[in-house]
Design a protein around this motif. Sequence first.
Motif, PDB file in Angstrom:
ATOM      1  N   LEU A 173       0.732  -1.395  -0.049  1.00 60.97           N
ATOM      2  CA  LEU A 173      -0.015  -0.059   0.004  1.00 60.97           C
ATOM      3  C   LEU A 173       0.868   1.180   0.009  1.00 60.97           C
ATOM      4  N   TYR A 174       1.725   1.350   0.809  1.00 61.21           N
ATOM      5  CA  TYR A 174       2.138   2.645   1.183  1.00 61.21           C
ATOM      6  C   TYR A 174       3.212   3.204   0.074  1.00 61.21           C
ATOM      7  N   PRO A 175       4.284   2.206  -0.397  1.00 61.24           N
ATOM      8  CA  PRO A 175       5.356   2.996  -1.469  1.00 61.24           C
ATOM      9  C   PRO A 175       4.411   3.687  -2.532  1.00 61.24           C
ATOM     10  N   GLY A 176       3.331   3.144  -2.949  1.00 59.15           N
ATOM     11  CA  GLY A 176       2.463   3.758  -3.978  1.00 59.15           C
ATOM     12  C   GLY A 176       2.082   5.132  -3.735  1.00 59.15           C
ATOM     13  N   LEU A 177       1.478   5.298  -2.516  1.00 56.58           N
ATOM     14  CA  LEU A 177       0.736   6.431  -1.638  1.00 56.58           C
ATOM     15  C   LEU A 177       1.638   7.466  -1.484  1.00 56.58           C
ATOM     16  N   PHE A 178       2.942   7.092  -1.120  1.00 51.71           N
ATOM     17  CA  PHE A 178       4.117   8.482  -0.886  1.00 51.71           C
ATOM     18  C   PHE A 178       4.373   8.842  -2.170  1.00 51.71           C
TER      19      PHE A 178
END
Length: 380
Positions: A173-178
């Motif tokens: 989830l998080y790498p793409g959101l960052f």
Amino acid sequence: MKDNRQAQRKLQLSPSTAKVWLILCLLLMVAGLTAYTSTEPVIPMGDYVFNYPANFGNRLNVPADNPTTQQGVYLGRLLFYEPKLSATNTISCGSCHQQSQAFTDGKVLSVGVNNGLATRNSMSLANLLWARKFFWDGRAAGLEEQVSFPLTNPHEMGQSIEVSVKKLSNTKLYPGLFKIVYGDSTITGERIAKAIAQFERTLISANSLYDKYLRNAYKPTVDELKGMELFNRGPDPEKGIRGANCTHCHGGPKTYLELFHNNGLDSISKDEGMAAFTGLVTDRGRFKVPTLRNIALTAPYMHDGRFKTLDEVVDHYSEHIKQSVSLSAFLQGESNEAGGKSLKLLPKEKKQLIAFLNMLTDSTFITDKRFADPHQSTKN
């Protein structure tokens, strides 16, 4: 040739059977598309527009290097409720700041990893958009700085920033959101803090009965009006004026001023307060004046959670102020009795004052879905 024709006839499906198979295939395709799209949330984009009453003022505290965006708030909300940021993967910011209790937790001292206790009572996060100093002792000059303390404190979330970064980097989830928020997928402690700060700035409480009264949409009861009058007036027994002397510290529509005071809890405070880092005797026992918004939901009260009820709080200010060298000047020599040494509110006045304080409860704030824990399926 005869054998081939017979084989072809055996492979042919009847029209009714073919229709059934076609329908099944279509259903499977729809189900597949639904499953795919449900795991791809729509992320809002663009500048975030703060919505608040004009009487709150425009002296906002948003640093130039962390402008508030919709995508930043989206990420910050996920991180605010992310237990992976704790050493045990069980505690998030939302554990000690629960929406149903106006972002406090109902405990004297919050419980952290391995049952460790925080050193002070959990403060409400309402209306931080206007705040400039954070924590009870004001040691943080901004929300971005404030966020890092509980993340790494061994008695709270107890995890190094380096470990938090590694955990988030290993999720889907998080790498793409960052990348969406910051332009690349690199996760850092600074970016984590900035995103959480963006979300916390959106926690605006401005729809209590008091707010409705201010915009002529609510008619207070007699006790609420009397309590409001007491709240807004200082006592002057020589002129027959009775008051609770609250607005020196809790004045204005946001019900707090950017002040730090010793409010007479102890003659010698066990907790040094601001003096712990200023070294000044006059700062001993001085703490941040908290907002009174949603005060009926945020018990227990004071920096050490010593008072369980609003009745105890009002009794303290009425009869039990302790003298000290650092006692706030606003609490000295104030009395409803000529020559009195304490405020001395009447029992009826105390009830009226609490009736007004109950007007500060904002039911929409504690149920607003924008502030709630995101759906668990978004986490990996």
